[in-house]
Write a protein that holds these residues in place. Structure first.
Motif, mmCIF file in Angstrom:
data_model
loop_
_atom_site.group_PDB
_atom_site.id
_atom_site.type_symbol
_atom_site.label_atom_id
_atom_site.label_comp_id
_atom_site.label_asym_id
_atom_site.label_seq_id
_atom_site.Cartn_x
_atom_site.Cartn_y
_atom_site.Cartn_z
ATOM 1 N N LEU A 120 0.835 -1.194 0.000
ATOM 2 C CA LEU A 120 0.000 0.000 0.000
ATOM 3 C C LEU A 120 0.875 1.251 0.000
ATOM 4 O O LEU A 120 1.969 1.245 0.574
ATOM 5 N N PRO A 121 0.429 2.336 -0.643
ATOM 6 C CA PRO A 121 1.181 3.592 -0.562
ATOM 7 C C PRO A 121 1.319 4.037 0.888
ATOM 8 O O PRO A 121 0.349 4.028 1.654
ATOM 9 N N ALA A 122 2.530 4.430 1.276
ATOM 10 C CA ALA A 122 2.811 4.799 2.666
ATOM 11 C C ALA A 122 3.973 5.778 2.682
ATOM 12 O O ALA A 122 4.758 5.851 1.721
ATOM 13 N N PRO A 123 4.139 6.558 3.765
ATOM 14 C CA PRO A 123 5.260 7.489 3.858
ATOM 15 C C PRO A 123 6.581 6.754 4.021
ATOM 16 O O PRO A 123 6.627 5.550 4.316
ATOM 17 N N ASP A 124 7.672 7.488 3.825
ATOM 18 C CA ASP A 124 9.010 6.893 3.960
ATOM 19 C C ASP A 124 9.195 6.322 5.359
ATOM 20 O O ASP A 124 8.842 6.960 6.362
ATOM 21 N N GLY A 125 9.769 5.136 5.422
ATOM 22 C CA GLY A 125 10.023 4.463 6.681
ATOM 23 C C GLY A 125 8.968 3.444 7.043
ATOM 24 O O GLY A 125 9.212 2.552 7.866
ATOM 25 N N LEU A 126 7.764 3.551 6.462
ATOM 26 C CA LEU A 126 6.674 2.628 6.771
ATOM 27 C C LEU A 126 6.419 1.734 5.561
ATOM 28 O O LEU A 126 6.226 2.224 4.439
ATOM 29 N N THR A 127 6.388 0.454 5.788
ATOM 30 C CA THR A 127 6.063 -0.518 4.745
ATOM 31 C C THR A 127 4.803 -1.266 5.149
ATOM 32 O O THR A 127 4.736 -1.862 6.233
ATOM 33 N N LEU A 173 2.606 -4.456 8.958
ATOM 34 C CA LEU A 173 3.161 -3.112 9.076
ATOM 35 C C LEU A 173 4.565 -3.196 9.639
ATOM 36 O O LEU A 173 4.785 -3.847 10.674
ATOM 37 N N GLN A 174 5.509 -2.521 8.986
ATOM 38 C CA GLN A 174 6.900 -2.528 9.426
ATOM 39 C C GLN A 174 7.428 -1.093 9.404
ATOM 40 O O GLN A 174 7.369 -0.411 8.386
ATOM 41 N N TRP A 175 7.925 -0.627 10.551
ATOM 42 C CA TRP A 175 8.539 0.708 10.621
ATOM 43 C C TRP A 175 10.054 0.555 10.543
ATOM 44 O O TRP A 175 10.683 0.094 11.487
ATOM 45 N N ALA A 226 7.087 -4.016 14.341
ATOM 46 C CA ALA A 226 6.238 -4.571 13.288
ATOM 47 C C ALA A 226 4.938 -5.053 13.905
ATOM 48 O O ALA A 226 4.886 -5.469 15.066
ATOM 49 N N MET A 227 3.847 -5.006 13.104
ATOM 50 C CA MET A 227 2.528 -5.396 13.591
ATOM 51 C C MET A 227 1.809 -6.177 12.495
ATOM 52 O O MET A 227 1.910 -5.863 11.304
ATOM 53 N N LEU A 228 1.046 -7.180 12.901
ATOM 54 C CA LEU A 228 0.288 -8.003 11.972
ATOM 55 C C LEU A 228 -1.202 -7.760 12.206
ATOM 56 O O LEU A 228 -1.689 -7.839 13.336
ATOM 57 N N LEU A 252 4.830 2.129 16.953
ATOM 58 C CA LEU A 252 5.926 1.404 16.308
ATOM 59 C C LEU A 252 7.039 2.390 15.987
ATOM 60 O O LEU A 252 6.832 3.362 15.245
ATOM 61 N N ASP A 253 8.237 2.171 16.580
ATOM 62 C CA ASP A 253 9.369 3.044 16.322
ATOM 63 C C ASP A 253 10.619 2.201 16.149
ATOM 64 O O ASP A 253 10.563 0.966 16.073
ATOM 65 N N SER A 254 11.758 2.854 16.120
ATOM 66 C CA SER A 254 13.011 2.134 15.873
ATOM 67 C C SER A 254 13.362 1.189 17.009
ATOM 68 O O SER A 254 14.093 0.211 16.806
#
Length: 852
Positions: free
Chosen positions: A708-715, A740-742, A747-749, A833-835
């Motif tokens: 899905l389209p997402a901002p930089d850093g988020l997949t 979701l992966q930052w 990461a979250m499922l 979700l952060d580093s």
């Protein structure tokens, strides 16, 4: 425009005279307001506050008994009396509020339970007309199993029957009957009736989501102790009250006034006139009521001082045509205002206006000069002593604040906009010129009054309803003539109906064309560009600052406030609001909020740059107003101005049905669905697709392996289902699964309702997450439990109602060490979700932050 003695105080305040009339009741009213707020928030009972009010009351009495001082000391004596009166008002206001909030020992709330309903039979007195609770106009709501309209009533309970017998109780309850009102008004209960109902007694729960209304606190302020629900009218009986009942008189007068409109129900006039005259909006559709609100003219449907003033003015004009003298006219006006107040069931705005007009009429009868500000302050004192909790109601605040603005600002605003009228030219003009000059004066006054009312109401509307309506001022100018015409016809209809009902019905029929025109105009105005816009986080400090700036402008000459300083204050306030008042989204993290919507899924993903993604938008299967009561307030509180995209994981109502109200009020980008959104065994998916097409919303399909389209850093990866054809027929088996992966951190499922077999396939592909939502509201099987163990998440979320989470059969044990958050217990769950990984926060009881 000349001013009489009634407006002498206003003229003094606005003209900047060096020695204005002293206004003792205004600071007393403000002190009473302060006392009521203290009585609400400080843990003291009414007797403590009464004891605190005794010393200033004694001082006030002593000052009143002392000989009148000489003129040079009069100001000091008046100041001492005012201080003493204010001290007494603070104590009295706090005592009245504390007494209002304190439940009696036999209060019905002591017999209710937060977690379960009790079967009871309640007996009480109906305090206001039954209110219809309509099914929302939402095409995605299920049409079976609880989709009908219902009815709400407020009862003063006298007794209650439990298994142990009947016992006397006190307090008020809100009784909900899960059926619409009877069609014939003569068959429906009225105010003052004695009601006996068999129902389920319960207590409302507190807010579970940001922005959600605090119903226990709202009920507490309204004096409501509990809620009872009855399945149908067969479990409810009622009988008419005795002739000496005040509430019975209210019901009788209101019923007699409503008779004029019942024969025309279903027509535009038959639906609109009861709303304009009595505030009875039962016949108006939700769409029409929302159109009035978005046009900024909702105040015409909320019976207020404008309606009372127009009704009194019409009566005065009629009485002047007779031989009745001024004093009798004043007495008749007082009697009519009291009847109108009873017919509208003592609404706060009507009660304020009625007290205001009665005080003015009494001043007229006594031949004494009256001050508009003093009269307004006296009306506020009377209303708040009767019902102190009205101070916290939007209707009370809007009514008094707008009238205060009209007193302080309307005349000055008119002079500033149009200048001083030339009365010398008016005196020498001919009849036509005089008529044109009068018409111009009325138009100028109307524009100034409308603008003043809009300016003073805008901050309160932004706070209470999170909405600004720039279209409101021109809409008021356009709608006012039609509205006043219809209101005059409605009042005349009520008067004629008491004498000859067929003539009243003819008047209603003649008013149908103006009513149709008004409804067409109100439906058109919200569609204009910039007609209304949402306002987020406009809290009380900003409301107070806005009102103080308006009052400062109105009295800038008196307080010697230059335009430069006033402009600087406005600019500084605007900058402070833009910096501090607007909610800010996450910057170097992703924030995932799982809303507490019962047995459903609504998940908001927020990222840097104002990115907002909504994953599903559903709630418990037959909940009808979740979008209005939970989803939209939460999105506004979380700073959502637009939705970049919406993902619908699958075609189940508990994941989709709340979407229409959301996309109608929040600009929405693309809708993403899977290629298997349509299945063979359900027809709800076709209903959803038909609605998306009717709304012209762009729809795209997305499948496993895409992002899905997402901002930089988020997949945001789609893990399931694949684009190839599948043999499954159940919508849950083709539910979309998102990961979701930052960056390289948390990461979250989000598996939707995917079954355990699908999750097992994903764990074999080595997908891992720090936290996941448990599929299908936590109803897991052996494969699901094994897959959760393989994912390796230390935390999980269950989005479900309490009854389903605790009462589902065949529950399996989750992996050891898995920390589970439940929306029914912890409220909305926010995942950061952060580093460093992820941390979790609950809205109700924030659990300790856990690292993966």
């Amino acid at each position: 425009m000349s001013q009489s003695d009634d407006n002498s105080t206003t003229t003094d305040l606005q003209s900047g005279n060096s020695q204005p009339m002293f206004l003792p009741l205004l600071p007393v009213a403000l002190a009473l307001l302060l006392g009521i707020m203290l009585g609400r928030h400080l843990p003291l009972n009414d007797w403590h506050w009464i004891l605190m009010a005794l010393p200033p009351a004694a001082a006030l009495g002593l000052l009143a008994l002392l000989p009148r001082p000489r003129l040079p000391n009069e100001s000091a004596a008046a100041l001492l009396r005012t201080f003493a009166a204010c001290g007494m008002a603070i104590g009295v206001g706090a005592a009245v509020m504390a007494a209002w909030l304190a439940p009696a020992a036999d209060n019905i709330a002591h017999l209710a339970d937060h977690h379960q309903q009790r079967i009871v039979q309640v007996e009480g007195v109906l305090l206001e007309s039954p209110r219809p609770l309509r099914r929302p106009e939402n095409p995605l709501l299920l049409s079976f199993g609880g989709g009908a309209d219902s009815t709400s009533m407020t009862l003063a309970v006298k007794s209650l029957r439990l298994t142990g017998g009947r016992r006397p109780v006190s307090g008020r309850i809100r009784l909900i009957i899960n059926q619409p009102l009877p069609r014939r008004p003569d068959d429906a209960p009225r105010t003052g009736d004695r009601i006996v109902a068999s129902a389920l007694l319960s207590l409302p729960s507190g807010p579970l989501n940001p922005g959600q209304a605090d119903m226990p606190e709202a009920n507490r302020l309204a004096g409501i102790s509990a809620t009872a629900t009855a399945p149908d009218w067969q479990t409810v009986s009622w009988q008419r009250p005795p002739w000496w009942s005040v509430y019975g008189w209210m019901g009788t007068i209101r019923h007699r006034w409503q008779r004029a409109f019942t024969s025309a129900s279903g027509s535009a006039a038959g639906d609109l006139l009861p709303a304009l005259v009595l505030g009875d909006r039962a016949a108006l559709s939700d769409a029409d009521q929302q159109a009035f609100a978005r046009s900024g003219v909702m105040h015409y449907l909320a019976v207020s001082g404008l309606h009372v003033a127009l009704a009194a003015a019409m009566l005065i004009v009629l009485l002047r045509r007779t031989m009745i003298g001024p004093r009798w006219r004043a007495l008749l006006v007082i009697a009519f205002v009291i009847c109108y107040c009873l017919a509208t069931e003592l609404r706060p705005s009507v009660l304020r206006a009625s007290v205001f007009l009665i005080l003015l009429s009494l001043g007229w009868l006594s031949g004494r000069r009256t001050s508009m500000l003093n009269t307004l302050a006296a009306a506020a004192i009377v209303v708040l002593l009767i019902r102190p909790a009205d101070l916290f109601q939007p209707g009370f605040q809007l009514s008094f604040v707008v009238v205060l603005g009209l007193i302080l600002m309307a005349t000055r605003l008119r002079l500033w906009m149009f200048g001083q009228r030339q009365w010398e030219q008016y005196a020498d003009a001919g009849p036509l010129r005089r008529w044109l000059t009068d018409a111009r004066g009325y138009a100028e006054a109307f524009i100034a009054v409308s603008l003043t009312a809009w300016l003073f109401s805008a901050p309160l509307l932004a706070h209470h309803f999170a909405q600004l309506t720039p279209i409101g001022l021109p809409a008021t100018l356009l709608v006012f003539p039609l509205t006043m015409t219809l209101l005059a016809v409605g009042l005349l209809t009520v008067l004629v109906s008491q004498i000859y009902l067929p003539a009243a019905q003819l008047l209603v029929a003649l008013a149908d064309y103006p009513a149709q025109l008004l409804l067409a105009l109100v439906r058109l105005l919200p569609r204009l560009p910039l007609a209304h816009s949402p306002v987020q986080q406009f809290q009380w400090p900003w409301v107070v600052i806005s009102l103080m700036l308006l009052i400062g402008w109105a009295g800038r000459h008196r307080i010697m406030l230059s335009r430069r300083r006033l402009g600087a204050a406005v600019g500084l306030s605007l900058v402070a609001f833009l910096w501090l008042g607007l909610p800010a989204g996450p910057q170097d993290e992703v924030r995932v909020t799982v809303l507490a919507v019962g047995n459903g899924d609504t998940v908001l993903v927020q990222g840097p740059g104002g990115y907002n993604l909504l994953i599903d938008c559903g709630s418990s299967m037959f909940a009808q107003r979740t979008a209005d009561n939970i989803t939209l307030p939460a999105l506004r509180r979380l700073g959502v101005r637009k939705l970049d995209a919406v993902v619908l994981t699958h075609a189940d109502a508990d994941h989709v049905k709340d979407l229409p109200p959301v996309v109608r009020q929040i600009p929405t980008g693309r809708i993403y669905i899977s290629p298997h959104f349509v299945t063979d065994i359900k027809r709800y998916d076709d209903q959803v697709l038909a609605w998306l097409a009717a709304e012209n919303l762009p729809v795209s399909t997305i499948s496993a392996g895409e992002h899905l389209p997402a901002p930089d850093g988020l997949t945001i990866s789609v893990l399931y289902p694949p684009r190839k054809a599948l043999t499954q027929q159940d919508s849950n088996e083709v539910s979309m699964v998102l990961h979701l992966q930052w960056k390289d951190g948390g990461a979250m499922l989000l598996p939707g309702d995917a079954p355990g077999s699908v999750l097992k396939q994903l764990t074999d592909a080595s997908y891992r997450a720090d936290i996941l939502m448990l599929p299908h509201h936590g109803e897991q099987g052996p494969q699901t439990a094994a897959a959760v163990a393989d994912i390796g998440a230390g935390q999980a979320i269950i989005s479900a109602a309490r009854q389903r989470d605790l009462g589902r059969p065949g529950r399996h044990r989750w992996p050891p060490g898995l920390r589970i958050y439940r929306t029914w217990r912890d409220g909305a769950i926010t995942v950061h979700l952060d580093s460093a990984g992820c941390r979790v926060q609950g809205f109700v009881t924030p659990p300790p932050a856990l690292q993966p």
